[in-house]
Design a protein around this motif. Structure first.
Motif, PDB file in Angstrom:
ATOM      1  N   PHE A  53       0.822  -1.206   0.000  1.00 35.71           N
ATOM      2  CA  PHE A  53       0.000   0.000   0.000  1.00 35.71           C
ATOM      3  C   PHE A  53       0.860   1.263   0.000  1.00 35.71           C
ATOM      4  O   PHE A  53       0.451   2.305  -0.509  1.00 35.71           O
ATOM      5  N   CYS A  72      -2.984  10.418  -9.681  1.00 37.81           N
ATOM      6  CA  CYS A  72      -2.886   9.143  -8.961  1.00 37.81           C
ATOM      7  C   CYS A  72      -2.936   7.986  -9.947  1.00 37.81           C
ATOM      8  O   CYS A  72      -3.328   8.146 -11.104  1.00 37.81           O
ATOM      9  N   MET A  99      -9.073   4.610  -7.256  1.00 33.75           N
ATOM     10  CA  MET A  99      -7.871   3.943  -6.769  1.00 33.75           C
ATOM     11  C   MET A  99      -8.282   2.693  -6.005  1.00 33.75           C
ATOM     12  O   MET A  99      -8.985   2.782  -5.001  1.00 33.75           O
ATOM     13  N   HIS A 105      -0.651   4.662  -3.742  1.00 36.56           N
ATOM     14  CA  HIS A 105      -1.583   5.576  -3.079  1.00 36.56           C
ATOM     15  C   HIS A 105      -1.083   7.001  -2.954  1.00 36.56           C
ATOM     16  O   HIS A 105      -1.723   7.853  -2.344  1.00 36.56           O
ATOM     17  N   ASN A 107      -0.433  10.776  -4.128  1.00 36.04           N
ATOM     18  CA  ASN A 107      -1.100  11.739  -5.001  1.00 36.04           C
ATOM     19  C   ASN A 107      -0.100  12.796  -5.443  1.00 36.04           C
ATOM     20  O   ASN A 107       0.706  13.276  -4.636  1.00 36.04           O
ATOM     21  N   ALA A 162     -10.692   3.787   2.801  1.00 35.05           N
ATOM     22  CA  ALA A 162      -9.721   4.868   2.999  1.00 35.05           C
ATOM     23  C   ALA A 162     -10.302   5.953   3.891  1.00 35.05           C
ATOM     24  O   ALA A 162     -11.250   6.628   3.516  1.00 35.05           O
ATOM     25  N   LYS A 185      -4.615   6.916   2.277  1.00 37.50           N
ATOM     26  CA  LYS A 185      -4.267   5.589   2.778  1.00 37.50           C
ATOM     27  C   LYS A 185      -5.336   4.572   2.395  1.00 37.50           C
ATOM     28  O   LYS A 185      -6.509   4.750   2.688  1.00 37.50           O
ATOM     29  N   GLY A 187      -6.343   3.742  -0.631  1.00 40.43           N
ATOM     30  CA  GLY A 187      -7.058   3.970  -1.876  1.00 40.43           C
ATOM     31  C   GLY A 187      -8.329   4.774  -1.750  1.00 40.43           C
ATOM     32  O   GLY A 187      -8.749   5.154  -0.679  1.00 40.43           O
TER      33      GLY A 187
END
Length: 218
Positions: A53, A72, A99, A105, A107, A162, A185, A187
């Motif tokens: 992640f 993203c 996402m 993850h 941006n 998220a 965090k 997605g």
């Protein structure tokens, strides 16, 4: 590939918890040797999923003053004309990227310029594809004005999983395209709003690579 700073505490806490679980099972159930192995394998797989992640891949980024790049990784799920009511109060072209938990993850800033507007909105945690997630979920709104005076708005939107949005920009900052602006965090979704005369360079269901894929030309 590096690991993102947003994941350090979570990865350390997860590793400690998994170690304690495995120790407890071996201590209290010493006779269940086969079960020990299954729990160990499951723990390793789970930890690898957590680590992925927070990966930050090395990329050759895209920079061009008239191009809007994907903020993203993910999949394009919306391309439509909408009325943006928070900042522009008028019609814009919206491009939304979903996402998944398997995506990177981080941006990135989709364009270079000066941050004209930034606001954090607490909210709900509807699934990212819910029609009201863009207006009702926890989210941030950022508007960047380019050197040509064109403004691009984008939103980080939390989802059902998220619930931790991070951002590294504020009003008045001068930002560079394809540099990190935040992190979601586990997605969710990012919406990008461009002028109606922008030339859209992606299609629905296209896969995007953050800081690389060109979404539109201004």
């Amino acid at each position: 590939m590096n690991l993102h700073k947003e994941g350090y505490a979570i990865m350390a806490g997860t590793a400690l918890l998994l170690l304690l679980i495995n120790w407890a099972i071996r201590y209290f159930l010493p006779e269940m040797v086969g079960f020990h192995g299954l729990v160990l394998i499951a723990s390793i797989v789970f930890f690898i999923l957590i680590v992925q992640f927070f990966r930050v891949p090395k990329r050759v980024v895209t920079t061009h003053e008239s191009r809007v790049v994907a903020p993203c990784d993910g999949k394009v799920v919306v391309i439509e004309e909408v009325v943006e009511n928070e900042y522009f109060k008028g019609p814009r072209r919206q491009i939304s990227i979903f996402m998944s938990p398997l995506n990177v993850h981080v941006n990135w800033n989709p364009i270079s310029g000066v941050v004209q507007y930034f606001k954090y909105h607490p909210g709900l945690y509807l699934v990212a594809w819910h029609p009201k997630s863009s207006t009702d979920n926890e989210r941030t709104t950022t508007v960047i004005r380019t050197s040509q005076g064109v403004e691009v708005l984008f939103r980080q939107i939390a989802g059902a999983v998220a619930r931790r949005i991070r951002w590294y920009v504020k009003e008045g900052d001068t930002v560079q395209q394809s540099t990190q602006m935040g992190f979601i965090k586990f997605g969710s979704r990012v919406d990008v709003f461009v002028p109606l005369d922008a030339k859209i360079k992606v299609n629905l269901n296209d896969k995007t690579v953050g800081s690389v894929t060109v979404l539109a030309e201004l």
